[in-house]
Design an enzyme around this catalytic site. Sequence first.
Site, short mmCIF file in Angstrom:
data_model
loop_
_atom_site.label_atom_id
_atom_site.label_comp_id
_atom_site.label_asym_id
_atom_site.label_seq_id
_atom_site.Cartn_x
_atom_site.Cartn_y
_atom_site.Cartn_z
N GLU A 144 49.82 43.68 29.26
CA GLU A 144 50.01 44.52 30.45
C GLU A 144 51.18 44.02 31.27
O GLU A 144 51.71 42.93 31.05
CB GLU A 144 48.72 44.60 31.30
N LYS A 145 51.61 44.84 32.21
CA LYS A 145 52.72 44.49 33.09
C LYS A 145 52.38 43.24 33.88
O LYS A 145 51.26 43.09 34.37
CB LYS A 145 52.96 45.67 34.04
N HIS B 194 45.86 38.29 45.93
CA HIS B 194 44.57 38.50 45.26
C HIS B 194 43.63 39.15 46.29
O HIS B 194 43.29 38.54 47.30
CB HIS B 194 44.01 37.15 44.79
N HIS C 273 44.71 29.21 39.54
CA HIS C 273 43.64 30.20 39.57
C HIS C 273 42.35 29.69 40.22
O HIS C 273 41.33 30.34 40.16
CB HIS C 273 43.32 30.73 38.17
N ASN D 270 33.84 40.41 38.09
CA ASN D 270 32.92 39.29 37.95
C ASN D 270 31.51 39.82 38.17
O ASN D 270 31.19 40.31 39.25
CB ASN D 270 33.24 38.19 38.96
N ARG E 194 28.50 38.87 38.84
CA ARG E 194 27.58 37.86 39.37
C ARG E 194 27.88 37.66 40.85
O ARG E 194 28.87 38.17 41.36
CB ARG E 194 27.82 36.54 38.64
P1 ADP Z 1 40.63 34.91 34.14
O1 ADP Z 1 39.43 35.72 33.77
O2 ADP Z 1 41.06 33.98 33.06
O3 ADP Z 1 40.53 34.29 35.49
P2 ADP Z 1 42.25 37.07 35.26
O4 ADP Z 1 42.42 38.37 34.59
O5 ADP Z 1 41.35 37.02 36.45
O6 ADP Z 1 41.83 35.97 34.18
O7 ADP Z 1 43.65 36.50 35.66
C1 ADP Z 1 43.80 35.18 36.16
C2 ADP Z 1 45.07 35.06 36.97
O8 ADP Z 1 46.22 35.33 36.14
C3 ADP Z 1 45.19 36.02 38.11
O9 ADP Z 1 44.57 35.52 39.28
C4 ADP Z 1 46.71 36.12 38.29
O10 ADP Z 1 47.17 34.99 39.00
C5 ADP Z 1 47.21 36.02 36.87
N1 ADP Z 1 47.38 37.36 36.30
C6 ADP Z 1 46.55 38.02 35.46
N2 ADP Z 1 47.03 39.23 35.13
C7 ADP Z 1 48.20 39.36 35.79
C8 ADP Z 1 49.21 40.39 35.88
N3 ADP Z 1 49.11 41.53 35.20
N4 ADP Z 1 50.29 40.15 36.66
C9 ADP Z 1 50.41 38.98 37.34
N5 ADP Z 1 49.52 37.99 37.30
C10 ADP Z 1 48.43 38.16 36.53
#
Ligand code: ADP
Length: 448
Positions: A200-201, A208, A235, A290, A292
């Site tokens: 994805e982009k 957040h 994260h 999430n 939960r």
């Molecule tokens: P996980 O389940 O491993 O925590 P997430 O989908 O919540 O994965 O993504 C974790 C972090 O990665 C996000 O908080 C963000 O910082 C970064 N991230 C994920 N997807 C993107 C995106 N499309 N663009 C920019 N940052 C992203």
Amino acid sequence: MLKRVLIANRGEIALRILRACRELGLEVVCVYSEADAQAPFLKLADRTVCIGPGTASESYLNIPRIIAAAEVTGADSIHPGYGFLAENAHFAEVCKESNFEFIGPSHEAMALLGDKISCKQLARKAKVPVFPGSDGAIEETDEAIEVAEKIGFPVIVKAAAGGGGRGMRIVRSQNELAKAIAQAQQEAKAAFGNGAVYVEKFLEHARHVEVQVIGDKHGNAVHLYERDCSTQRRHQKLIEEAPGPHIDPRKRDDVCKSAARLVKSAKYAGAATVEFLMDDKQHFYLLEVNTRVQVEHPVTELITGVDIVKTGIRVAGGEELPFRQRDIKANGHAMEFRINAEDWKRSFAPCPGPIERFDVPGGPGVRVDTHVVAGYRVPPNYDSMIAKLLIHAEDRDACIARARRALAEFQVEPLKTTISLHRELLDNPSFQKGGMDIHYLERLLANG
Ligand code: ADP
């Protein structure tokens, strides 16, 4: 209605759930590992069961031992808390098959929303904004190249089963793509047993923003407004607040309603958090759900007055949500400061060990969720969070002033903690203006 709840967790969240159960008149069974045998709150439980050694895989992650503990103590329900087995759909299914009410969503809803690919597909149908990218799992590099060229670099390769930031790769040019996909697939297969990845982009500058939602078994779902959790490192969130600073009221309405729609379309019962990234024009895109209760749920409890943990238990017992969307009003401003036993000046190295002094702050608008008391020894086996300091005040400036005062009262010795980092952050102009993005803390730390 439920009568006896087994809490399949430890630390502050186990105590938080125990308190909710008590207020609902429910009996409580606590399980613990040998490393947690001295946890002071265990004496508040009706029954306790040691489920194994400190290693999580042999205790808090061991499904047969938890089910056996529920059987011998006559529990009728199991609360997973957060972390450990909380998002394990197999565990939710085993609970059901063993005739225990799992206090959380059905395993079907959990699997649907927990898999990032199926969640994204459902979101598209529910008209919830998602990042442009591949429709499903990527099988061939050619397919990924085609998608990436359409949406433009940088892109991010992510694992369908991802969690904790694993199985992700940021890709800035076409020649890095094949390798990144292979690595992400391998990492995801090893960590989650599912190697499916998608593209994805990638958004460079983002905040957040996540929305708390709660649904029941009768088809109702409401949102409890958003939280901003941009103050994070690798994260890991450190400060969360509500409402999100500077969010346009129409955008707020949009993002909150989107989250409720998504959860409703999954026929979801229980508490969930829908996470989004928001760009500088306040366009938002779904990150993940999430399924939960979350660490930062008290922030939302403070501004809405809704007890999320109690409500989650009541809906698991079959009750309808006791409120409708129009009944939910946000009031004032709230922040959560995660107090971790870590040396943040040395890459946040964990600092387990005995705590001699533990003076918690009090006074108006201050809530401390913790399982720790003076004399407690922080075991080395688990997450290093020892407390959550929660502040509520009439507006963001008053909240910052109150947080400053409370953090000054909070004394923990001799362990190093994140209290001193929070005190510095409160003096940081970006934080004070509410101008955080998800990388600002890392930039600050890198610049000393
Ligand atoms: P996980 O389940 O491993 O925590 P997430 O989908 O919540 O994965 O993504 C974790 C972090 O990665 C996000 O908080 C963000 O910082 C970064 N991230 C994920 N997807 C993107 C995106 N499309 N663009 C920019 N940052 C992203």
